[in-house]
Design a protein around this motif. Sequence first.
Motif, mmCIF file in Angstrom:
data_model
loop_
_atom_site.group_PDB
_atom_site.id
_atom_site.type_symbol
_atom_site.label_atom_id
_atom_site.label_comp_id
_atom_site.label_asym_id
_atom_site.label_seq_id
_atom_site.Cartn_x
_atom_site.Cartn_y
_atom_site.Cartn_z
ATOM 1 N N LYS A 199 0.858 30.520 -45.466
ATOM 2 C CA LYS A 199 0.666 30.940 -46.854
ATOM 3 C C LYS A 199 1.991 31.404 -47.452
ATOM 4 O O LYS A 199 2.362 31.000 -48.563
ATOM 5 C CB LYS A 199 -0.363 32.059 -46.930
ATOM 6 N N VAL A 200 2.729 32.233 -46.724
ATOM 7 C CA VAL A 200 4.020 32.702 -47.211
ATOM 8 C C VAL A 200 4.996 31.529 -47.341
ATOM 9 O O VAL A 200 5.755 31.433 -48.306
ATOM 10 C CB VAL A 200 4.592 33.785 -46.281
ATOM 11 N N GLY A 201 4.960 30.609 -46.364
ATOM 12 C CA GLY A 201 5.835 29.447 -46.399
ATOM 13 C C GLY A 201 5.618 28.578 -47.618
ATOM 14 O O GLY A 201 6.570 28.020 -48.180
ATOM 15 N N ARG A 202 4.355 28.469 -48.054
ATOM 16 C CA ARG A 202 4.059 27.641 -49.231
ATOM 17 C C ARG A 202 4.530 28.291 -50.525
ATOM 18 O O ARG A 202 4.595 27.626 -51.560
ATOM 19 C CB ARG A 202 2.554 27.372 -49.308
ATOM 20 N N GLU A 203 4.851 29.574 -50.481
ATOM 21 C CA GLU A 203 5.175 30.306 -51.693
ATOM 22 C C GLU A 203 6.675 30.433 -51.940
ATOM 23 O O GLU A 203 7.095 31.167 -52.837
ATOM 24 C CB GLU A 203 4.548 31.711 -51.620
ATOM 25 N N GLN A 204 7.510 29.717 -51.164
ATOM 26 C CA GLN A 204 8.941 29.817 -51.364
ATOM 27 C C GLN A 204 9.598 28.447 -51.295
ATOM 28 O O GLN A 204 9.062 27.526 -50.672
ATOM 29 C CB GLN A 204 9.561 30.737 -50.316
ATOM 30 N N GLY A 205 10.719 28.328 -51.967
ATOM 31 C CA GLY A 205 11.487 27.096 -51.898
ATOM 32 C C GLY A 205 12.586 27.219 -50.866
ATOM 33 O O GLY A 205 13.090 28.311 -50.604
ATOM 34 N N VAL A 206 12.966 26.089 -50.273
ATOM 35 C CA VAL A 206 13.960 26.095 -49.212
ATOM 36 C C VAL A 206 15.044 25.059 -49.510
ATOM 37 O O VAL A 206 14.739 23.916 -49.851
ATOM 38 C CB VAL A 206 13.327 25.787 -47.841
ATOM 39 N N LEU A 207 16.290 25.465 -49.384
ATOM 40 C CA LEU A 207 17.433 24.561 -49.473
ATOM 41 C C LEU A 207 18.014 24.414 -48.076
ATOM 42 O O LEU A 207 18.429 25.397 -47.463
ATOM 43 C CB LEU A 207 18.497 25.125 -50.427
ATOM 44 N N CYS A 208 18.034 23.184 -47.569
ATOM 45 C CA CYS A 208 18.502 22.914 -46.210
ATOM 46 C C CYS A 208 19.894 22.287 -46.262
ATOM 47 O O CYS A 208 20.077 21.243 -46.891
ATOM 48 C CB CYS A 208 17.543 21.971 -45.490
ATOM 49 N N LEU A 209 20.850 22.920 -45.601
ATOM 50 C CA LEU A 209 22.218 22.424 -45.530
ATOM 51 C C LEU A 209 22.637 22.306 -44.070
ATOM 52 O O LEU A 209 21.941 22.794 -43.177
ATOM 53 C CB LEU A 209 23.169 23.362 -46.273
ATOM 54 N N SER A 210 23.755 21.652 -43.835
ATOM 55 C CA SER A 210 24.261 21.478 -42.473
ATOM 56 C C SER A 210 25.707 21.949 -42.399
ATOM 57 O O SER A 210 26.450 21.856 -43.376
ATOM 58 C CB SER A 210 24.175 20.004 -42.061
ATOM 59 N N SER A 211 26.098 22.432 -41.218
ATOM 60 C CA SER A 211 27.499 22.810 -41.023
ATOM 61 C C SER A 211 28.312 21.664 -40.428
ATOM 62 O O SER A 211 29.517 21.824 -40.193
ATOM 63 C CB SER A 211 27.587 24.039 -40.108
ATOM 64 N N ASP A 212 27.677 20.503 -40.191
ATOM 65 C CA ASP A 212 28.350 19.367 -39.536
ATOM 66 C C ASP A 212 28.423 18.170 -40.487
ATOM 67 O O ASP A 212 27.401 17.546 -40.782
ATOM 68 C CB ASP A 212 27.592 18.978 -38.271
ATOM 69 N N PRO A 213 29.616 17.828 -40.989
ATOM 70 C CA PRO A 213 29.725 16.716 -41.934
ATOM 71 C C PRO A 213 29.855 15.345 -41.282
ATOM 72 O O PRO A 213 29.793 14.338 -41.975
ATOM 73 C CB PRO A 213 31.003 17.045 -42.700
ATOM 74 N N GLY A 214 30.021 15.290 -39.969
ATOM 75 C CA GLY A 214 30.343 14.008 -39.346
ATOM 76 C C GLY A 214 29.303 13.442 -38.420
ATOM 77 O O GLY A 214 29.578 12.479 -37.691
ATOM 78 N N ASN A 215 28.085 13.969 -38.446
ATOM 79 C CA ASN A 215 27.051 13.514 -37.526
ATOM 80 C C ASN A 215 26.504 12.154 -37.958
ATOM 81 O O ASN A 215 25.986 11.995 -39.068
ATOM 82 C CB ASN A 215 25.922 14.544 -37.453
ATOM 83 N N VAL A 216 26.582 11.180 -37.074
ATOM 84 C CA VAL A 216 26.177 9.812 -37.414
ATOM 85 C C VAL A 216 24.685 9.734 -37.718
ATOM 86 O O VAL A 216 24.256 9.028 -38.648
ATOM 87 C CB VAL A 216 26.548 8.852 -36.263
ATOM 88 N N MET A 217 23.853 10.461 -36.947
ATOM 89 C CA MET A 217 22.411 10.425 -37.192
ATOM 90 C C MET A 217 22.054 11.055 -38.532
ATOM 91 O O MET A 217 21.141 10.585 -39.220
ATOM 92 C CB MET A 217 21.664 11.129 -36.058
ATOM 93 N N MET A 218 22.748 12.114 -38.912
ATOM 94 C CA MET A 218 22.475 12.737 -40.197
ATOM 95 C C MET A 218 22.804 11.773 -41.339
ATOM 96 O O MET A 218 22.046 11.659 -42.310
ATOM 97 C CB MET A 218 23.299 14.022 -40.335
ATOM 98 N N TRP A 219 23.929 11.073 -41.225
ATOM 99 C CA TRP A 219 24.278 10.074 -42.236
ATOM 100 C C TRP A 219 23.228 8.968 -42.279
ATOM 101 O O TRP A 219 22.867 8.480 -43.356
ATOM 102 C CB TRP A 219 25.655 9.489 -41.944
ATOM 103 N N ALA A 220 22.721 8.569 -41.128
ATOM 104 C CA ALA A 220 21.739 7.492 -41.084
ATOM 105 C C ALA A 220 20.384 7.937 -41.626
ATOM 106 O O ALA A 220 19.751 7.232 -42.420
ATOM 107 C CB ALA A 220 21.588 6.984 -39.642
ATOM 108 N N HIS A 221 19.921 9.123 -41.210
ATOM 109 C CA HIS A 221 18.568 9.572 -41.563
ATOM 110 C C HIS A 221 18.453 10.137 -42.971
ATOM 111 O O HIS A 221 17.459 9.910 -43.652
ATOM 112 C CB HIS A 221 18.107 10.632 -40.561
#
Length: 283
Positions: free
Chosen positions: A112-134
């Motif tokens: 219930k609490v989770g549905r009541e907030q917005g989330v911004l997801c960031l990464s500290s790794d700019p060079g991960n191949v899977m992140m670029w792919a996904h």
Amino acid sequence: MIPPQTIPKYLYKYMRKDLCRIGDILVHQRIYFARPDRFSDPFDCALGVDLSGGATDDDWVEYFIHLDRLERTNVRAEERRERALDNVRREQHRKPAFLDRAEREIRQAVKKVGREQGVLCLSSDPGNVMMWAHYADNHEGVMLRFDSSYMADEASGEPRGFKVKYVRSFPRLRDYLEVVRRDKNNDWRAAIELFFCRKSRDWEYEKEWRFFARTPDSYVPLATQTLSGIVFGWKMPESVRNLIASWANTLTPPPHLLQAVPCRDRFRMDIVDFTPMKSEDGH
């Protein structure tokens, strides 16, 4: 109180070549905070607590006192403790029906609490191949680089993000009791870290940091100096790259334009200065 975690200087947002979302950031100077129940991980921001083991009788006494506080007000502390001790003596905490109900109620409250907030997801790794792919359209997308010194958690107004912790199992009773203790001292960070910043180790490659907003599925204004760089995907179409670059040049200060390219000796992407391609006539 536990001191805030040190946020890396730069945090990165991998994005598809979705010009509407990219334009929201570069043109309208706002950023989207997602609804957690739309995340691909069914456990994300919906964790429960495993009450089946790892707790002492003292832990259970503390838990029963906590439940009594939720159910009854204006009760003497001695009476609460005696009632909790009686529950432990009768081994109420070992009954499957009680454990099932308690775990279900905690999970429902967290969701219930989770549905009541917005989330911004960031990464500290700019060079991960899977992140670029996904998350960046198989290298056809873009990655935005944010200067964390200008970022504030929208829910608190404080310049603080939360590092995601990657684990093998759900929290235990002792973890939950620590949240209860710190919440009584108005330290809300414990609940955020335990229930909304804990994921399976399968996601560890993401190296994720999170910021929270008061409203899910919403946009938060973004100061122009927060966006310090734009990284074009290795396979990004030239027409998309040119449009994004033109948007970037209207900002003050303009973000640094960069390019992701494959490393020569590792399975990673290097982030280098962007060099525009010259046309056949040399311009």
